[in-house]
Design a protein around this motif. Structure first.
Motif, PDB file in Angstrom:
ATOM      1  N   ASN A   6       0.813  -1.217   0.000  1.00 24.08           N
ATOM      2  CA  ASN A   6       0.000   0.000   0.000  1.00 24.08           C
ATOM      3  C   ASN A   6       0.847   1.268   0.000  1.00 24.08           C
ATOM      4  N   ARG A   7       2.148   1.121   0.244  1.00 18.95           N
ATOM      5  CA  ARG A   7       3.055   2.277   0.225  1.00 18.95           C
ATOM      6  C   ARG A   7       3.844   2.386  -1.082  1.00 18.95           C
ATOM      7  N   ILE A   8       3.582   1.491  -2.027  1.00 12.59           N
ATOM      8  CA  ILE A   8       4.285   1.544  -3.318  1.00 12.59           C
ATOM      9  C   ILE A   8       3.955   2.864  -4.012  1.00 12.59           C
ATOM     10  N   ASP A   9       4.992   3.530  -4.489  1.00 14.45           N
ATOM     11  CA  ASP A   9       4.826   4.808  -5.192  1.00 14.45           C
ATOM     12  C   ASP A   9       4.421   4.525  -6.644  1.00 14.45           C
ATOM     13  N   ASP A  10       3.167   4.806  -6.979  1.00 19.41           N
ATOM     14  CA  ASP A  10       2.655   4.536  -8.325  1.00 19.41           C
ATOM     15  C   ASP A  10       3.369   5.348  -9.405  1.00 19.41           C
ATOM     16  N   MET A  11       3.959   6.468  -9.031  1.00 16.93           N
ATOM     17  CA  MET A  11       4.695   7.265 -10.014  1.00 16.93           C
ATOM     18  C   MET A  11       5.952   6.529 -10.483  1.00 16.93           C
ATOM     19  N   ILE A  12       6.483   5.665  -9.655  1.00 12.32           N
ATOM     20  CA  ILE A  12       7.702   4.913 -10.004  1.00 12.32           C
ATOM     21  C   ILE A  12       7.361   3.509 -10.498  1.00 12.32           C
ATOM     22  N   HIS A  13       6.244   2.961 -10.081  1.00 15.05           N
ATOM     23  CA  HIS A  13       5.951   1.542 -10.268  1.00 15.05           C
ATOM     24  C   HIS A  13       5.773   1.089 -11.721  1.00 15.05           C
ATOM     25  N   SER A  14       5.501   1.983 -12.636  1.00 14.00           N
ATOM     26  CA  SER A  14       5.414   1.614 -14.051  1.00 14.00           C
ATOM     27  C   SER A  14       6.780   1.087 -14.516  1.00 14.00           C
ATOM     28  N   PRO A  15       6.818   0.032 -15.324  1.00  9.35           N
ATOM     29  CA  PRO A  15       8.116  -0.523 -15.743  1.00  9.35           C
ATOM     30  C   PRO A  15       9.056   0.496 -16.399  1.00  9.35           C
ATOM     31  N   ARG A  25      19.413   7.051 -11.103  1.00  7.85           N
ATOM     32  CA  ARG A  25      19.992   6.914  -9.751  1.00  7.85           C
ATOM     33  C   ARG A  25      21.451   6.505  -9.842  1.00  7.85           C
ATOM     34  N   ALA A  26      21.810   5.837 -10.930  1.00  5.24           N
ATOM     35  CA  ALA A  26      23.176   5.334 -11.098  1.00  5.24           C
ATOM     36  C   ALA A  26      24.128   6.384 -11.679  1.00  5.24           C
ATOM     37  N   LYS A  81      15.521  11.064  -5.613  1.00  7.84           N
ATOM     38  CA  LYS A  81      16.432  10.081  -5.000  1.00  7.84           C
ATOM     39  C   LYS A  81      15.792   9.469  -3.761  1.00  7.84           C
ATOM     40  N   GLN A  82      15.203  10.329  -2.934  1.00  5.37           N
ATOM     41  CA  GLN A  82      14.555   9.833  -1.716  1.00  5.37           C
ATOM     42  C   GLN A  82      13.377   8.920  -2.060  1.00  5.37           C
ATOM     43  N   ALA A  83      12.574   9.320  -3.040  1.00  3.60           N
ATOM     44  CA  ALA A  83      11.416   8.510  -3.443  1.00  3.60           C
ATOM     45  C   ALA A  83      11.868   7.149  -3.978  1.00  3.60           C
ATOM     46  N   PHE A  84      12.929   7.140  -4.765  1.00  4.15           N
ATOM     47  CA  PHE A  84      13.426   5.878  -5.323  1.00  4.15           C
ATOM     48  C   PHE A  84      13.978   4.977  -4.224  1.00  4.15           C
ATOM     49  N   ASP A  85      14.740   5.543  -3.299  1.00  2.00           N
ATOM     50  CA  ASP A  85      15.293   4.754  -2.195  1.00  2.00           C
ATOM     51  C   ASP A  85      14.167   4.176  -1.329  1.00  2.00           C
ATOM     52  N   THR A  86      13.137   4.966  -1.088  1.00  2.07           N
ATOM     53  CA  THR A  86      11.984   4.495  -0.317  1.00  2.07           C
ATOM     54  C   THR A  86      11.252   3.387  -1.068  1.00  2.07           C
TER      55      THR A  86
END
Length: 102
Positions: A6-15, A25-26, A81-86
Motif C-alpha cells: 500500500n506504500r508503493i509509489d505509483d509514479m515509479i511503479h510503471s516498468p 539513480r546510477a 532520489k529519496q522517493a526511489f530509495d523508499t
C-alpha cells in the motif's frame, strides 16, 4: 498494520518509469539519446514518462548544447532520489515479509 504494498509509489511503479529512475539513480546526469537507447524505448514514450516524473518533482530536465547540437539531460532531484530509495526499501520489505522461512 497495513501491507507494505500500500506504500508503493505509483509514479515509479510503471516498468518504464522504474527503469528511468534506476538509470538516473546510477548517474549524475544522462542525456536523452543515451537513456532512450539504454531503456530501448521510443522518443515519445521516454518523453511521456519523463514529463510524468518531472511533474511530481522526481526528475530535473536541463536543456543546452554539446558543441552546436542541442541536448537534453536528465537527473534525479533530491526528492526523486529519496522517493526511489523508499520505493526500493518497500520492495525489499514486501519480499522479506512474504518469503517463507526454511
Amino acid at each position: 498494520m497495513t501491507h507494505p504494498r500500500n506504500r508503493i509509489d505509483d509514479m515509479i511503479h510503471s516498468p518504464v518509469r522504474l527503469s528511468v529512475m534506476s538509470a538516473l539513480r546510477a548517474a549524475d546526469q544522462v542525456h536523452f539519446a543515451l537513456l532512450r537507447d539504454t531503456l530501448e524505448v521510443s522518443d515519445s514514450l521516454l518523453s511521456k514518462h519523463i514529463a510524468t516524473l518531472e511533474a511530481v518533482g522526481y526528475v530535473e530536465v536541463t536543456k543546452g548544447y554539446a558543441g552546436k547540437r542541442p541536448r537534453t539531460w536528465f537527473s534525479l532531484t533530491s526528492r526523486g532520489k529519496q522517493a526511489f530509495d523508499t520505493y526500493l526499501a518497500t520492495l525489499r520489505e514486501i519480499v522479506e515479509e512474504t518469503t517463507p522461512s526454511p
